[in-house]
Design a protein around this motif. Structure first.
Motif, mmCIF file in Angstrom:
data_model
loop_
_atom_site.group_PDB
_atom_site.id
_atom_site.type_symbol
_atom_site.label_atom_id
_atom_site.label_comp_id
_atom_site.label_asym_id
_atom_site.label_seq_id
_atom_site.Cartn_x
_atom_site.Cartn_y
_atom_site.Cartn_z
ATOM 1 N N ILE A 12 1.013 -1.163 -0.111
ATOM 2 C CA ILE A 12 0.095 -0.050 0.012
ATOM 3 C C ILE A 12 0.869 1.300 -0.061
ATOM 4 C CG2 ILE A 12 -1.859 -0.982 1.066
ATOM 5 C CD1 ILE A 12 -0.992 0.272 3.956
ATOM 6 N N PRO A 13 0.426 2.256 -0.796
ATOM 7 C CA PRO A 13 1.115 3.513 -0.591
ATOM 8 C C PRO A 13 1.044 4.204 0.886
ATOM 9 C CG PRO A 13 -0.875 3.845 -1.966
ATOM 10 C CD PRO A 13 -0.709 2.372 -1.579
ATOM 11 N N GLY A 14 1.961 5.101 1.312
ATOM 12 C CA GLY A 14 1.682 5.581 2.507
ATOM 13 C C GLY A 14 0.580 6.365 2.743
ATOM 14 N N THR A 15 -0.006 7.325 1.586
ATOM 15 C CA THR A 15 -1.459 7.813 1.759
ATOM 16 C C THR A 15 -2.470 6.779 2.200
ATOM 17 O OG1 THR A 15 -1.697 7.333 -0.557
ATOM 18 C CG2 THR A 15 -0.676 9.433 -0.192
ATOM 19 N N GLU A 16 -2.417 5.572 2.167
ATOM 20 C CA GLU A 16 -3.504 4.756 2.591
ATOM 21 C C GLU A 16 -3.228 4.162 4.069
ATOM 22 O OE1 GLU A 16 -4.455 1.581 -0.222
ATOM 23 O OE2 GLU A 16 -4.576 2.829 -2.041
ATOM 24 N N VAL A 39 3.844 8.687 6.557
ATOM 25 C CA VAL A 39 3.785 10.207 5.812
ATOM 26 C C VAL A 39 3.828 9.932 4.443
ATOM 27 C CG1 VAL A 39 5.214 11.118 7.859
ATOM 28 C CG2 VAL A 39 6.413 10.049 5.590
ATOM 29 N N ASP A 40 3.022 10.850 3.676
ATOM 30 C CA ASP A 40 3.180 10.652 2.094
ATOM 31 C C ASP A 40 4.745 10.396 1.660
ATOM 32 O OD1 ASP A 40 0.641 11.461 2.619
ATOM 33 O OD2 ASP A 40 0.732 13.439 1.727
ATOM 34 N N GLY A 41 4.534 9.500 0.516
ATOM 35 C CA GLY A 41 5.806 9.221 0.148
ATOM 36 C C GLY A 41 6.588 7.744 0.552
ATOM 37 N N SER A 42 5.855 7.274 1.501
ATOM 38 C CA SER A 42 6.269 5.940 2.050
ATOM 39 C C SER A 42 5.535 5.028 1.555
ATOM 40 C CB SER A 42 6.004 5.986 3.629
ATOM 41 O OG SER A 42 4.962 6.223 4.141
ATOM 42 N N LEU A 43 5.785 3.829 1.701
ATOM 43 C CA LEU A 43 5.352 2.527 1.082
ATOM 44 C C LEU A 43 5.233 1.332 2.228
ATOM 45 C CD1 LEU A 43 5.894 0.710 -2.314
ATOM 46 C CD2 LEU A 43 6.215 -0.440 -0.061
ATOM 47 N N GLY A 44 4.100 0.668 2.298
ATOM 48 C CA GLY A 44 3.923 -0.336 3.393
ATOM 49 C C GLY A 44 3.708 -1.601 2.739
ATOM 50 N N VAL A 87 0.044 -6.305 10.046
ATOM 51 C CA VAL A 87 0.592 -4.753 10.273
ATOM 52 C C VAL A 87 1.419 -4.640 8.814
ATOM 53 C CG1 VAL A 87 1.017 -5.312 12.631
ATOM 54 C CG2 VAL A 87 2.847 -5.717 10.894
ATOM 55 N N ALA A 88 1.282 -3.017 8.567
ATOM 56 C CA ALA A 88 1.991 -2.817 7.612
ATOM 57 C C ALA A 88 3.522 -2.043 7.941
ATOM 58 C CB ALA A 88 1.395 -1.347 6.871
ATOM 59 N N VAL A 89 4.561 -2.931 7.249
ATOM 60 C CA VAL A 89 5.965 -2.513 7.764
ATOM 61 C C VAL A 89 6.316 -1.388 6.578
ATOM 62 C CG1 VAL A 89 8.147 -3.556 7.792
ATOM 63 C CG2 VAL A 89 6.183 -4.692 8.395
#
Length: 278
Positions: free
Chosen positions: A153-157, A162-167, A203-205
């Motif tokens: 998932i993108p960090g926006t979700e 923060v925006d720009g991160s990835l999980g 969990v989202a890492v």
């Protein structure tokens, strides 16, 4: 069975404690008098300690020291007047220990830094050694579980990213708690932080700034300097379980600054986990 009493004075030399523990554990292995709990024989299927002993109320893995360490929090029943609890490795070495002050029934034992080393407790079939009033017992403590990949998932979700991160979302499908400890991007370390994951929990890492847009030219743009799609390998390592690795394509668009986005569906590359080493 003759017992060796370990003094409650917390200033006792650790080597003396280890020697006494070794003698006590050897005695425990040879007789069952006075014991209410015993090992399941190392079959590799033991649940958490509270399911193995009436003396343990609960255990949990906690992040401590501002996220730098992990600890096993142990809560025992007050009826046994606890004095000492230790983690003994499957090789018979004392990894960490702590004394209970009078009236206390809860304490923490380090899982990521031993008393004679800076290495985490290895995966395996260990023991909790517990002493109290008329109680001297060993309780199975096994480390290692199984994880399944769920999604990228993108960090926006994610509300905490923060925006720009990835999980990378993983699910603990085993029966014991473990912790994500490291992320890798194409084999290189991206971050090192502890994220405990309980059985049945997803969990989202986080992979920091992997999708962060920016001005200038994309380092990953194609020869024309415009758009490129790159296949990356995202790996989540755990302290006591096998890693999860997925392949994910990221688009680098340099037509208007450097814009990054996910492309297509992730594909599992490595997803093999075992409960414990045998």
């Amino acid at each position: 069975m003759t017992k060796q009493d370990i003094p409650r004075n917390s200033s006792i030399d650790r080597r003396t404690v280890l020697g006494l523990l070794s003698g006590s554990l050897a005695t425990l292995a040879g007789c069952s008098e006075g014991l209410s709990d015993s090992s399941d024989g190392g079959g590799g299927n033991a649940g958490p300690p509270e399911e193995q002993s009436d003396y343990i109320e609960e255990t949990s893995i906690e992040v401590v020291e501002n996220g730098r360490q992990l600890a096993l929090e142990v809560a025992v029943t007050d009826e046994i007047d606890p004095s000492l609890v230790s983690i003994i490795t499957e090789s018979g070495r004392e990894f960490s220990s702590d004394y209970f002050s009078s009236g206390e029934t809860r304490t923490r034992l380090s899982l990521t830094e031993g008393e004679d080393s800076y290495e985490p407790l290895p995966r395996g079939q260990h023991k909790l050694y517990l002493r109290g009033a008329d109680v001297e017992t060993e309780i199975p403590l096994e480390l290692g579980t199984s994880f399944e990949f769920e999604e990228v998932i993108p960090g926006t979700e994610h509300p905490d990213f923060v925006d720009g991160s990835l999980g990378v979302v993983v699910r603990n499908v085993g029966q014991r708690t473990d912790a994500a400890s490291q992320t890798l991007l194409d084999g290189e370390t991206r971050s090192e932080r502890f994220v405990p994951v309980e059985p049945g929990e997803s969990v989202a890492v986080k992979f920091d700034f992997l999708l962060k847009d920016g001005p200038g030219i994309c380092a990953r743009a194609d020869e024309a300097g415009e758009i490129a799609e790159i296949d990356h390998r995202l790996t989540v390592n755990f302290l006591w379980s096998d890693a999860v690795t997925v392949a994910q394509t990221i688009k680098y668009n340099n037509t208007d600054g450097c814009k990054k986005s996910l492309v297509g569906e992730p594909e599992v590359v490595t997803e093999t986990s075992t409960e414990t080493d045998t």
